[in-house]
Design an enzyme around this catalytic site. Structure first.
Site, PDB file in Angstrom:
ATOM      1  N   GLU A   1      -6.812  -0.957  -3.995  1.00 57.47           N
ATOM      2  CA  GLU A   1      -7.214   0.413  -3.628  1.00 57.47           C
ATOM      3  C   GLU A   1      -6.945   1.409  -4.743  1.00 57.47           C
ATOM      4  O   GLU A   1      -5.897   1.346  -5.390  1.00 57.47           O
ATOM      5  CB  GLU A   1      -6.443   0.863  -2.368  1.00 57.47           C
TER       6      GLU A   1
ATOM      7  N   HIS B   1      -7.154  10.362   6.401  1.00 59.25           N
ATOM      8  CA  HIS B   1      -8.509   9.957   6.788  1.00 59.25           C
ATOM      9  C   HIS B   1      -9.260  11.227   7.196  1.00 59.25           C
ATOM     10  O   HIS B   1      -9.164  11.686   8.332  1.00 59.25           O
ATOM     11  CB  HIS B   1      -8.471   8.910   7.903  1.00 59.25           C
TER      12      HIS B   1
ATOM     13  N   ASP C   1       0.876  -1.175   0.000  1.00 64.38           N
ATOM     14  CA  ASP C   1       0.000   0.000   0.000  1.00 64.38           C
ATOM     15  C   ASP C   1       0.907   1.217   0.000  1.00 64.38           C
ATOM     16  O   ASP C   1       1.764   1.354   0.875  1.00 64.38           O
ATOM     17  CB  ASP C   1      -0.890  -0.059   1.252  1.00 64.38           C
TER      18      ASP C   1
ATOM     19  N   ASP D   1      -3.556   7.502  -2.824  1.00 73.30           N
ATOM     20  CA  ASP D   1      -3.431   6.349  -1.927  1.00 73.30           C
ATOM     21  C   ASP D   1      -3.870   5.135  -2.745  1.00 73.30           C
ATOM     22  O   ASP D   1      -5.004   5.106  -3.252  1.00 73.30           O
ATOM     23  CB  ASP D   1      -4.364   6.609  -0.734  1.00 73.30           C
TER      24      ASP D   1
HETATM   25 MN    MN Z   1      -3.758   2.773   1.196  1.00 73.30          MN
HETATM   26 MN    MN Z   2      -6.485   4.232   2.095  1.00 73.50          MN
END
Ligand code: MN
Ligand code: MN
Length: 302
Positions: free
Chosen positions: A285, A165, A86, A97
């Protein structure tokens, strides 16, 4: 989104993150240490002119997320492992992201395909006004149709400048309530998939090797305050790893100072997230921006 420059920066960051993710996807990582993986992938982001939005996560098998390499981390990828890589690129705090799962055990390839397919199905339904709960339903349906389970307590999220976030969640299961996607805002969608034997949830593990600033209040420890200033200047409120501060402080001192800052609540440490039945987990993602009549997937493959 106030200015077009923000959109430009989201798109630039996305292009870089996507290029790097596609390198990660096809590379043979067997025999490499997670230290080498994280450093190499971070190097690929930087040499394209972006900064890392967070330490590259290399989470193996039942670890779903939030593992990054320790300095000289010796953990090595085996020829049966499933690894979620990630990665995040940022330009002036505007973040892309994205994640990919590499899998070296063919019996688990279906998990990876289910995560990718769920992400694709989610992306194809996005436009401004779509309800996050409906995205969750689509992800859940796609995963269950393949005989697997979504991880119910991991979700996608809204993004903002220097904020990964940003307060809103895009669930991986159907859920009551929620919000509708706004035009020209940035979000990440990230289905996590486990086996039928999995619990479909993650729990916090003991290991914590990703950190982020909470507050800039002084600690009365001058060296800890100097580290806190360094963190603010280098990473703002974005996550960082011990590896990223051991050029300026030796590892032992850096750990002690981080502990001081964690106790003072100036910094928080994120635990690794582990599937409750210790089953393997796959992830995919993308970062995207809804439009009036569709979507810009900023991390779309080149
Ligand atoms: Mn991520
Ligand atoms: Mn994420």
């Amino acid at each position: 989104m106030k200015k077009n420059v923000q959109l430009d920066e989201y798109i630039k960051a996305g292009k870089i993150a996507a290029e790097v993710r596609e390198i990660v996807r096809v590379k043979d990582w067997i025999g490499k240490s997670v230290y080498d993986i994280c450093e190499e992938v971070e190097g690929e982001i930087k040499k394209r002119g972006a900064k890392c939005a967070f330490p590259v996560n290399a989470s193996i098998n039942e670890i779903a997320a939030h593992y990054t390499a320790e300095p000289n981390d010796p953990i090595t990828i085996k020829d049966t492992d499933m690894v979620k890589i990630d990665l995040g690129a940022q330009i002036n705090g505007y973040i892309a992201d994205t994640a990919v799962t590499v899998c070296y055990d063919a019996q688990f390839d279906g998990l990876v395909q289910a995560a990718e397919e769920a992400l694709g199905d989610a992306m194809s339904m996005i436009k401004a006004g779509v309800k996050a709960s409906d995205i969750g339903r689509t992800i859940e349906t796609t995963i269950k149709q393949r005989g697997y389970k979504p991880i119910a307590n991991l979700s996608g999220h809204s993004l903002d400048q220097y904020t990964i976030h940003a307060g809103k969640s895009i669930p991986n299961i159907w859920s009551i309530g929620g919000f509708s996607l706004s035009e020209n805002s940035a979000y990440a969608c990230e289905p996590f998939v486990t086996t039928e034997q999995g619990g479909g949830f993650v729990r916090n593990g003991q290991i914590k090797n990703i950190f982020a600033m909470n507050s800039r209040k002084k600690t009365k420890n001058p060296e800890a305050d100097r580290l806190l200033d360094f963190i603010w200047e280098k990473f703002n409120m974005l996550p960082f790893a011990l590896r990223w501060i051991t050029k300026e402080w030796d590892e032992k001192q850096a750990k002690e100072l981080l502990d001081v800052l964690i106790k003072k609540k100036a910094i928080q440490a994120y635990p690794v997230l582990i599937e409750v039945n210790e089953q393997r987990v796959a992830q995919a993602e993308h970062t995207f921006i809804p439009l009036e009549d569709g979507v810009t997937v900023t991390t779309k493959a080149p």
